[in-house]
Design an enzyme around this catalytic site. Structure first.
Site, mmCIF file in Angstrom:
data_model
loop_
_atom_site.group_PDB
_atom_site.id
_atom_site.type_symbol
_atom_site.label_atom_id
_atom_site.label_comp_id
_atom_site.label_asym_id
_atom_site.label_seq_id
_atom_site.Cartn_x
_atom_site.Cartn_y
_atom_site.Cartn_z
ATOM 1 N N PRO A 1 0.763 -1.329 0.245
ATOM 2 C CA PRO A 1 0.082 -0.009 -0.104
ATOM 3 C C PRO A 1 0.977 1.282 0.092
ATOM 4 C CG PRO A 1 -0.888 -1.504 1.847
ATOM 5 C CD PRO A 1 0.538 -2.429 0.972
ATOM 6 N N ASN A 2 0.992 2.659 -1.033
ATOM 7 C CA ASN A 2 0.725 3.630 -1.005
ATOM 8 C C ASN A 2 2.004 3.745 -1.926
ATOM 9 O OD1 ASN A 2 -1.227 5.247 0.046
ATOM 10 N ND2 ASN A 2 -0.246 3.644 2.383
ATOM 11 N N ARG B 1 4.123 11.206 -2.210
ATOM 12 C CA ARG B 1 3.867 11.275 -0.347
ATOM 13 C C ARG B 1 5.097 11.587 -0.084
ATOM 14 N NH1 ARG B 1 4.886 4.525 1.002
ATOM 15 N NH2 ARG B 1 4.382 5.747 3.186
ATOM 16 N N TYR C 1 11.089 9.852 1.233
ATOM 17 C CA TYR C 1 11.148 9.157 0.099
ATOM 18 C C TYR C 1 11.222 9.536 -0.643
ATOM 19 C CZ TYR C 1 7.704 6.459 3.471
ATOM 20 O OH TYR C 1 6.975 5.747 4.427
ATOM 21 N N ASN D 1 8.760 -5.290 0.121
ATOM 22 C CA ASN D 1 7.989 -4.292 0.618
ATOM 23 C C ASN D 1 6.607 -3.707 0.719
ATOM 24 O OD1 ASN D 1 7.920 -1.764 1.717
ATOM 25 N ND2 ASN D 1 9.471 -0.381 0.534
ATOM 26 N N ALA E 1 3.167 -0.349 5.008
ATOM 27 C CA ALA E 1 2.164 -0.401 6.700
ATOM 28 C C ALA E 1 2.108 -1.912 7.145
ATOM 29 C CB ALA E 1 1.106 0.229 6.517
ATOM 30 N N GLU F 1 13.169 -8.397 2.633
ATOM 31 C CA GLU F 1 12.157 -7.773 3.046
ATOM 32 C C GLU F 1 13.132 -6.090 3.028
ATOM 33 O OE1 GLU F 1 10.787 -8.162 7.205
ATOM 34 O OE2 GLU F 1 9.935 -5.524 7.429
ATOM 35 N N HIS G 1 12.641 -1.956 3.167
ATOM 36 C CA HIS G 1 12.046 -0.368 3.343
ATOM 37 C C HIS G 1 13.365 0.467 2.768
ATOM 38 C CE1 HIS G 1 9.201 -2.505 6.132
ATOM 39 N NE2 HIS G 1 9.982 -3.578 6.020
ATOM 40 N N ARG H 1 12.030 5.655 13.034
ATOM 41 C CA ARG H 1 11.210 6.835 13.093
ATOM 42 C C ARG H 1 9.779 6.487 13.835
ATOM 43 N NH1 ARG H 1 8.624 5.463 6.993
ATOM 44 N NH2 ARG H 1 7.257 7.352 7.441
HETATM 45 C C1 DQA Z 1 8.314 1.694 4.741
HETATM 46 C C2 DQA Z 1 7.729 1.989 6.172
HETATM 47 C C3 DQA Z 1 6.508 1.544 6.874
HETATM 48 O O1 DQA Z 1 6.671 1.748 7.753
HETATM 49 C C4 DQA Z 1 5.424 2.640 5.420
HETATM 50 O O2 DQA Z 1 4.105 2.041 6.044
HETATM 51 C C5 DQA Z 1 5.643 2.427 3.675
HETATM 52 C C6 DQA Z 1 6.702 2.342 3.792
HETATM 53 C C7 DQA Z 1 9.258 2.086 3.252
HETATM 54 O O3 DQA Z 1 9.841 1.921 2.367
HETATM 55 O O4 DQA Z 1 10.561 3.404 4.387
HETATM 56 O O5 DQA Z 1 4.610 2.862 4.151
HETATM 57 O O6 DQA Z 1 7.592 0.250 4.153
#
Ligand code: DQA
Length: 143
Positions: free
Chosen positions: A10-11, A18, A23, A75, A78, A101, A103, A110
């Protein structure tokens, strides 16, 4: 040729729009192109699948099992922090498909809720804090 799957949750389609201070300004499409170029340079077939829906990501992982996918880079956005269903999907295939995994941000610097990952215990490793390079490092490792 080895086939790897890059799963984005998501996102992550909103990267570049964003929270740019976290990011970066580069948009998701441009990052995806770089991921595919990196895979090509490693002589790997690579598919990128992004979804804002938990179940779609789970379905994609299940499908990977019968598709000769030899590794997953995820990735999960959330979902990382609370999706036991996604964790169970990764665990379902972990005997044949290793998952790394990733990020983009360093989640440990954070908010507290980002410090916990429910998927880490079923992943081979975790890369966090190196922006898009994290995807490249994960591809190198799986290659
Ligand atoms: C993320 C970190 C997560 O906490 C966040 O919800 C994201 C992006 C990152 O790439 O740093 O959507 O996975």
């Amino acid at each position: 040729m080895k086939k790897l799957l890059v799963l984005l949750g998501p996102n992550l389609n909103m990267v570049g729009i964003r929270e740019k201070a976290i990011y970066g300004k580069e948009n998701a499409q441009s990052i995806n192109e770089d991921i595919l170029a990196k895979a090509k340079s490693l002589n790997i077939e690579c598919e990128i699948y992004q979804s804002n829906h938990e179940g779609d990501l789970i379905d994609r992982i299940h499908a990977a099992y019968s598709e000769d996918v030899s590794g997953i880079v995820i990735n999960a956005g959330a979902l990382t922090h609370y999706s036991y269903a996604l964790r169970d999907a990764i665990a379902s295939v972990e005997d044949s498909i290793p998952t790394i995994e990733v990020h983009m941000s360093n989640v440990h610097t954070r908010e507290e809720f980002r410090h916990k990952s429910v998927i880490s215990p079923v992943c081979k490793g975790v890369i966090a804090g190196f922006g898009k390079n994290g995807y490249f490092y994960a591809l190198e490792e799986l290659a």
